[in-house]
Design a protein around this motif. Structure first.
Motif, PDB file in Angstrom:
ATOM      1  N   LEU A 247       0.841  -1.202   0.000  1.00  0.00           N
ATOM      2  CA  LEU A 247       0.000   0.000   0.000  1.00  0.00           C
ATOM      3  C   LEU A 247       0.873   1.248   0.000  1.00  0.00           C
ATOM      4  CD1 LEU A 247      -2.718  -1.059   2.614  1.00  0.00           C
ATOM      5  CD2 LEU A 247      -3.005  -0.874   0.147  1.00  0.00           C
ATOM      6  N   LYS A 248       0.353   2.322  -0.566  1.00  0.00           N
ATOM      7  CA  LYS A 248       1.120   3.562  -0.639  1.00  0.00           C
ATOM      8  C   LYS A 248       1.312   4.177   0.740  1.00  0.00           C
ATOM      9  CE  LYS A 248      -0.469   4.556  -5.339  1.00  0.00           C
ATOM     10  NZ  LYS A 248      -1.211   5.494  -6.223  1.00  0.00           N
ATOM     11  N   ASN A 249       0.270   4.120   1.554  1.00  0.00           N
ATOM     12  CA  ASN A 249       0.339   4.657   2.919  1.00  0.00           C
ATOM     13  C   ASN A 249      -0.310   3.640   3.864  1.00  0.00           C
ATOM     14  OD1 ASN A 249       0.437   6.143   5.253  1.00  0.00           O
ATOM     15  ND2 ASN A 249      -0.552   7.954   4.409  1.00  0.00           N
ATOM     16  N   PRO A 250       0.427   2.601   4.279  1.00  0.00           N
ATOM     17  CA  PRO A 250      -0.178   1.487   5.012  1.00  0.00           C
ATOM     18  C   PRO A 250      -0.909   1.896   6.287  1.00  0.00           C
ATOM     19  CG  PRO A 250       2.054   0.946   4.328  1.00  0.00           C
ATOM     20  CD  PRO A 250       1.857   2.396   4.045  1.00  0.00           C
ATOM     21  N   SER A 251      -0.322   2.785   7.079  1.00  0.00           N
ATOM     22  CA  SER A 251      -0.905   3.132   8.376  1.00  0.00           C
ATOM     23  C   SER A 251      -2.278   3.777   8.240  1.00  0.00           C
ATOM     24  CB  SER A 251       0.041   4.063   9.138  1.00  0.00           C
ATOM     25  OG  SER A 251       1.269   3.417   9.384  1.00  0.00           O
ATOM     26  N   GLN A 252      -2.517   4.472   7.144  1.00  0.00           N
ATOM     27  CA  GLN A 252      -3.805   5.136   6.937  1.00  0.00           C
ATOM     28  C   GLN A 252      -4.702   4.359   5.974  1.00  0.00           C
ATOM     29  OE1 GLN A 252      -3.318   9.227   5.799  1.00  0.00           O
ATOM     30  NE2 GLN A 252      -2.012   9.731   7.539  1.00  0.00           N
ATOM     31  N   ASP A 253      -4.120   3.856   4.905  1.00  0.00           N
ATOM     32  CA  ASP A 253      -4.932   3.200   3.870  1.00  0.00           C
ATOM     33  C   ASP A 253      -5.546   1.893   4.343  1.00  0.00           C
ATOM     34  OD1 ASP A 253      -4.272   5.275   2.261  1.00  0.00           O
ATOM     35  OD2 ASP A 253      -2.971   4.165   0.902  1.00  0.00           O
ATOM     36  N   TYR A 254      -4.811   1.114   5.137  1.00  0.00           N
ATOM     37  CA  TYR A 254      -5.367  -0.174   5.550  1.00  0.00           C
ATOM     38  C   TYR A 254      -6.583  -0.014   6.463  1.00  0.00           C
ATOM     39  CZ  TYR A 254      -5.778  -5.025   6.893  1.00  0.00           C
ATOM     40  OH  TYR A 254      -6.269  -6.285   7.098  1.00  0.00           O
ATOM     41  N   PRO A 255      -6.526   0.765   7.545  1.00  0.00           N
ATOM     42  CA  PRO A 255      -7.733   0.933   8.374  1.00  0.00           C
ATOM     43  C   PRO A 255      -8.912   1.505   7.593  1.00  0.00           C
ATOM     44  CG  PRO A 255      -5.802   1.721   9.547  1.00  0.00           C
ATOM     45  CD  PRO A 255      -5.370   1.458   8.135  1.00  0.00           C
ATOM     46  N   LEU A 256      -8.640   2.462   6.699  1.00  0.00           N
ATOM     47  CA  LEU A 256      -9.720   3.061   5.913  1.00  0.00           C
ATOM     48  C   LEU A 256     -10.319   2.037   4.956  1.00  0.00           C
ATOM     49  CD1 LEU A 256     -11.357   5.534   5.136  1.00  0.00           C
ATOM     50  CD2 LEU A 256      -9.546   6.172   3.528  1.00  0.00           C
ATOM     51  N   SER A 257      -9.487   1.225   4.339  1.00  0.00           N
ATOM     52  CA  SER A 257      -9.993   0.203   3.416  1.00  0.00           C
ATOM     53  C   SER A 257     -10.827  -0.834   4.158  1.00  0.00           C
ATOM     54  CB  SER A 257      -8.827  -0.483   2.691  1.00  0.00           C
ATOM     55  OG  SER A 257      -8.052  -1.252   3.584  1.00  0.00           O
ATOM     56  N   VAL A 258     -10.433  -1.169   5.375  1.00  0.00           N
ATOM     57  CA  VAL A 258     -11.191  -2.126   6.184  1.00  0.00           C
ATOM     58  C   VAL A 258     -12.559  -1.561   6.545  1.00  0.00           C
ATOM     59  CG1 VAL A 258     -11.283  -3.229   8.458  1.00  0.00           C
ATOM     60  CG2 VAL A 258      -9.208  -3.387   7.078  1.00  0.00           C
ATOM     61  N   LEU A 259     -12.609  -0.277   6.896  1.00  0.00           N
ATOM     62  CA  LEU A 259     -13.879   0.368   7.230  1.00  0.00           C
ATOM     63  C   LEU A 259     -14.831   0.359   6.041  1.00  0.00           C
ATOM     64  CD1 LEU A 259     -15.731   2.081   9.058  1.00  0.00           C
ATOM     65  CD2 LEU A 259     -14.482   4.108   8.263  1.00  0.00           C
ATOM     66  N   ILE A 260     -14.338   0.779   4.878  1.00  0.00           N
ATOM     67  CA  ILE A 260     -15.169   0.813   3.678  1.00  0.00           C
ATOM     68  C   ILE A 260     -15.617  -0.600   3.298  1.00  0.00           C
ATOM     69  CG2 ILE A 260     -15.231   1.416   1.228  1.00  0.00           C
ATOM     70  CD1 ILE A 260     -13.159   3.586   1.812  1.00  0.00           C
ATOM     71  N   SER A 261     -14.708  -1.553   3.395  1.00  0.00           N
ATOM     72  CA  SER A 261     -15.024  -2.933   3.032  1.00  0.00           C
ATOM     73  C   SER A 261     -16.095  -3.517   3.946  1.00  0.00           C
ATOM     74  CB  SER A 261     -13.765  -3.808   3.109  1.00  0.00           C
ATOM     75  OG  SER A 261     -12.745  -3.310   2.272  1.00  0.00           O
ATOM     76  N   THR A 262     -16.010  -3.239   5.242  1.00  0.00           N
ATOM     77  CA  THR A 262     -16.979  -3.778   6.201  1.00  0.00           C
ATOM     78  C   THR A 262     -18.388  -3.292   5.885  1.00  0.00           C
ATOM     79  OG1 THR A 262     -15.279  -3.870   7.933  1.00  0.00           O
ATOM     80  CG2 THR A 262     -17.589  -3.922   8.645  1.00  0.00           C
ATOM     81  N   ILE A 263     -18.516  -1.996   5.636  1.00  0.00           N
ATOM     82  CA  ILE A 263     -19.827  -1.424   5.313  1.00  0.00           C
ATOM     83  C   ILE A 263     -20.362  -2.007   4.005  1.00  0.00           C
ATOM     84  CG2 ILE A 263     -21.057   0.708   4.748  1.00  0.00           C
ATOM     85  CD1 ILE A 263     -19.080   2.182   6.558  1.00  0.00           C
ATOM     86  N   ALA A 264     -19.489  -2.095   2.998  1.00  0.00           N
ATOM     87  CA  ALA A 264     -19.911  -2.597   1.693  1.00  0.00           C
ATOM     88  C   ALA A 264     -20.308  -4.072   1.759  1.00  0.00           C
ATOM     89  CB  ALA A 264     -18.787  -2.399   0.672  1.00  0.00           C
TER      90      ALA A 264
END
Length: 292
Positions: A247-264
């Motif tokens: 990931l380009k910015n692991p510390s920020q991108d991973y938690p954000l991707s998990v949040l979006i994925s959970t809702i979706a």
């Protein structure tokens, strides 16, 4: 004596001499945020489970919400926290290895791999049956979907094709995951929901039993077993953490991707199940060859 240029000299840190690595022009492959979201979604979501849940009508919503609150969300939060703590090398091997040692880390990643090996063919069996129904006439489609030789051929061809593409590296693998997830799961799921809306809007009868209770009767053993099986629908949120360093910015991108994925994931499961139950009668649902 030969003279060394500054770029050839080793870097000195205290009493330790660390050789500098030569610069290379090789580009490091990175995974974008939305691509990683799609990878997370497709790791969990499979449309093959929607007909089975559609038989339970409105009660299916309770099962999805309950499993999401007590299983999916906690797993997602833990995965996000651990991935942020170890952004350079993430994944189950790293997390378990840090706590219990590399042997247990290897055991954990091996069991995870075994789960995928067992799960992937079952998804391909469903895909082969669904693919059979694009032809005409319907009698031919049904016969083809139930043909074991056809199913085995599709399974092996797709399995080995994906394997060889993965050999090309993380760039090819992430592109395959993104486009495969979009055109194989997300877009078909969205089309399924849209067609159900059109079906109701044009005045067709709703096949979903609106009299069923939102809360299931857990005095019956089959309802308890179903609740446990729904947890498996949400398994896998931690699997893609092995790619956290891409990931380009692991510390920020991973938690954000998990949040979006959970809702979706929750939204797609609930809406897709209700869409199937709205259009298709329970008696017309076959769990072996999808919907007939």
């Amino acid at each position: 004596m030969t003279n060394k240029t500054p770029k050839d000299k080793p870097a000195v840190q205290g009493d330790t001499v660390t050789p500098t690595k030569p610069a290379t022009g090789k580009k490091v492959a990175t995974i974008g945020l939305m691509a990683f979201v799609v990878m997370n979604i497709t790791t969990i979501v499979s449309l093959r489970g929607l007909p089975a849940m559609a038989e339970y009508g409105l009660t299916s919503i309770f099962y999805y919400v309950f499993a999401a609150l007590v299983f999916l969300v906690p797993v997602a939060l833990v995965a996000a926290e651990l991935a942020s703590a170890y952004p350079q090398q993430g994944g189950v091997f790293r997390w378990v290895g840090e706590a219990f040692g590399p042997r247990w880390g290897f055991a954990a990643i091996y069991y995870q791999w075994q789960a995928i090996v067992i799960y992937f063919p079952t998804v391909l069996v469903f895909a082969a049956a669904a693919l059979a129904y694009i032809w005409w006439p319907q009698s031919f489609d049904q016969a083809l979907a139930e043909n074991k030789v056809y199913t085995i051929v599709v399974l092996l061809v797709v399995y080995w094709a994906v394997t060889f593409i993965s050999f090309r590296g993380i760039g090819a693998s992430s592109r395959l995951s993104f486009f495969g997830g979009m055109f194989g799961t997300i877009i078909p799921g969205a089309v399924l929901i849209l067609l159900a809306i059109v079906y109701v809007a044009t005045g067709n009868p709703v096949q979903l039993d609106m009299q069923t209770s939102f809360l299931p009767d857990f005095s019956h053993l089959k309802n308890t077993v179903l609740a446990a099986s729904v947890f498996l629908f949400f398994a896998g949120m931690e699997m893609q953490a092995v790619h956290v360093k891409e990931l380009k910015n692991p510390s920020q991108d991973y938690p954000l991707s998990v949040l979006i994925s959970t809702i979706a994931v929750v939204a797609l499961f609930i809406a897709g199940t209700l869409a199937v139950g709205t259009v298709v009668k329970t008696a017309d649902i076959s769990l072996n060859v999808s919907m007939i």
